[in-house]
Design an enzyme around this catalytic site. Sequence first.
Site, PDB file in Angstrom:
ATOM      1  N   TYR A 119       0.854  -1.193   0.000  1.00  0.00           N
ATOM      2  CA  TYR A 119       0.000   0.000   0.000  1.00  0.00           C
ATOM      3  C   TYR A 119       0.889   1.242   0.000  1.00  0.00           C
ATOM      4  CZ  TYR A 119      -3.586   3.385   1.152  1.00  0.00           C
ATOM      5  OH  TYR A 119      -4.435   4.466   1.100  1.00  0.00           O
ATOM      6  N   GLN A 182     -10.920   1.017   2.127  1.00  0.00           N
ATOM      7  CA  GLN A 182     -11.598   0.211   1.107  1.00  0.00           C
ATOM      8  C   GLN A 182     -10.599  -0.574   0.271  1.00  0.00           C
ATOM      9  OE1 GLN A 182     -11.615   3.506   1.293  1.00  0.00           O
ATOM     10  NE2 GLN A 182     -11.370   4.504  -0.702  1.00  0.00           N
ATOM     11  N   SER A 228       5.144   9.226  12.416  1.00  0.00           N
ATOM     12  CA  SER A 228       6.594   9.071  12.344  1.00  0.00           C
ATOM     13  C   SER A 228       7.278   9.677  13.569  1.00  0.00           C
ATOM     14  CB  SER A 228       7.114   9.745  11.075  1.00  0.00           C
ATOM     15  OG  SER A 228       8.444   9.368  10.824  1.00  0.00           O
ATOM     16  N   GLN A 250      11.324  14.848  10.363  1.00  0.00           N
ATOM     17  CA  GLN A 250      10.252  13.990  10.868  1.00  0.00           C
ATOM     18  C   GLN A 250       8.988  14.788  11.115  1.00  0.00           C
ATOM     19  OE1 GLN A 250      10.328  10.570  11.061  1.00  0.00           O
ATOM     20  NE2 GLN A 250      12.138  11.118   9.879  1.00  0.00           N
ATOM     21  N   HIS A 253       6.231  15.388   8.410  1.00  0.00           N
ATOM     22  CA  HIS A 253       5.408  14.272   7.934  1.00  0.00           C
ATOM     23  C   HIS A 253       3.945  14.452   8.305  1.00  0.00           C
ATOM     24  CE1 HIS A 253       7.926  11.271   6.063  1.00  0.00           C
ATOM     25  NE2 HIS A 253       8.824  11.377   7.015  1.00  0.00           N
ATOM     26  N   GLU A 318      11.088   4.720  16.182  1.00  0.00           N
ATOM     27  CA  GLU A 318      11.128   4.285  14.783  1.00  0.00           C
ATOM     28  C   GLU A 318      12.516   4.547  14.197  1.00  0.00           C
ATOM     29  OE1 GLU A 318       8.760   5.368  10.623  1.00  0.00           O
ATOM     30  OE2 GLU A 318       8.697   6.745  12.328  1.00  0.00           O
ATOM     31  N   HIS A 319      12.995   5.778  14.322  1.00  0.00           N
ATOM     32  CA  HIS A 319      14.331   6.160  13.873  1.00  0.00           C
ATOM     33  C   HIS A 319      15.155   6.580  15.081  1.00  0.00           C
ATOM     34  CE1 HIS A 319      11.456   7.337  10.617  1.00  0.00           C
ATOM     35  NE2 HIS A 319      12.312   6.648   9.875  1.00  0.00           N
ATOM     36  N   ASP A 352      15.313   7.151   4.423  1.00  0.00           N
ATOM     37  CA  ASP A 352      13.992   7.329   3.807  1.00  0.00           C
ATOM     38  C   ASP A 352      14.024   7.079   2.302  1.00  0.00           C
ATOM     39  OD1 ASP A 352      12.520   7.872   6.029  1.00  0.00           O
ATOM     40  OD2 ASP A 352      12.441  10.043   5.744  1.00  0.00           O
ATOM     41  N   HIS A 411      -3.910 -38.690  20.176  1.00  0.00           N
ATOM     42  CA  HIS A 411      -2.480 -38.435  19.997  1.00  0.00           C
ATOM     43  C   HIS A 411      -1.680 -39.675  20.423  1.00  0.00           C
ATOM     44  CE1 HIS A 411      -3.656 -34.302  19.489  1.00  0.00           C
ATOM     45  NE2 HIS A 411      -2.402 -33.850  19.424  1.00  0.00           N
TER      46      HIS A 411
END
Length: 420
Positions: A119, A182, A228, A250, A253, A318-319, A352, A411
């Site tokens: 995506y 969607q 981010s 950052q 964003h 994240e970073h 990035d 078993h």
Amino acid sequence: MIKLKKAIPKKEETSKLVEGRVLEIIHKIRKEGDHALKEYNILFDGCERESYQITQEEIQNALKEVKATTIEDLRFAAKNIEEFAKRQKEMFKHMEEQEVMQGVFLGHKAMPVNSCAGYVPGGRYPLPSSALMSIIPAKVAGVKRIVTCSPAVKDTKSIHPATLAAMHIAGANEIYAMGGSQAIGALAYGTEQIKPVDMIVGPGNQYVTEAKRQVSGVVGIDFLAGPSEVVVIADATADPRIIAADILAQSEHDPQARGILLCTDEKVGKDTIKEVENFLKDLPTAAIAKEAWENNGEVILIDTLEEAITLSNKLAPEHLEIQVENEEKVVPKLINYGSLFIGEGAAEVFGDYVAGTNHILPTMRTARFTGGVWVGTFIKVVTNQRVTKEGLKIIGPVASRLGALEGLYAHKLAADVRLK
């Protein structure tokens, strides 16, 4: 520990509204297929397409429309991402059958998922880099069917040409003009025009993230990502202008993005705040970056690097950037981060775009238990076993007894019939 610049405390916000809306959209996609997809494409993006799949003609037109330098830049980035992914893939090997005890042979195979989707967000600006980051590792992993999608440019019928060019350069097999929750529903369950996939990866807004959460299990997902974030660990040797620029990179964003400085030097901390304010005067994205900085940005004065390391591991960003004199003493102690940037030259923005590491990374402290998207995201390791009569005599009685212990008598039976 002193906070030279504090974030504004956030109110607890309910996500029930988003959850309910996404549930409704996905249910309608499952029930009505393409009809519902068209309705939402028009409602949210003003895109009136009858066929959602992008044609070869559209791809070629996009390649002509995009500047030659942009195509060169995308190919340069793609090459680096692919090269790193290839080197990562080398760690995946089939393990041929090995006799772990007499008559018991075990092994495993590393094989790619059969299909996946990347995506790619739309929004204010195109994000072709996200197309490269989701598609190329899947291609290197050996995924046979790689699908990608992105919302059409508002009130048009097509994806932004730069994003479309990146999707093509990265090697997608199918490209669809659709976005939002969607699109996630269509990829997970399929419609008349779109075959479902086995895995969905890539960033998105809160609706996309919630949709990925709701379809997880029906398909595999990478992780649930939020706004981010970057944490910078710095000492007196760090350059405040560089830190400020990276924090703003950052912050621009999203208004919810976070930039945090953990520094052992008060002057560096105060100078960084000044440099952020100076940069914001001329930054084209200042409206977003300023809101993110004022609401979420923090500058924390730390007594020692050890304390900074402890706090960073707790934040699990994240970073994570390291701008200190003795990097080799700090790096081994850092255990929670999505991607690590060591030294003044390692700008987070290089990750990035062009360095080759992936920028689809865990946020909201999820780096405590997962890494980012990489070639291994698309590879599953499956095991096999073979047992001879000699091996059966060794492991059969143990399995029989354990089956009885757990009250699973079929078993026990399955072991016993082989022993007899």
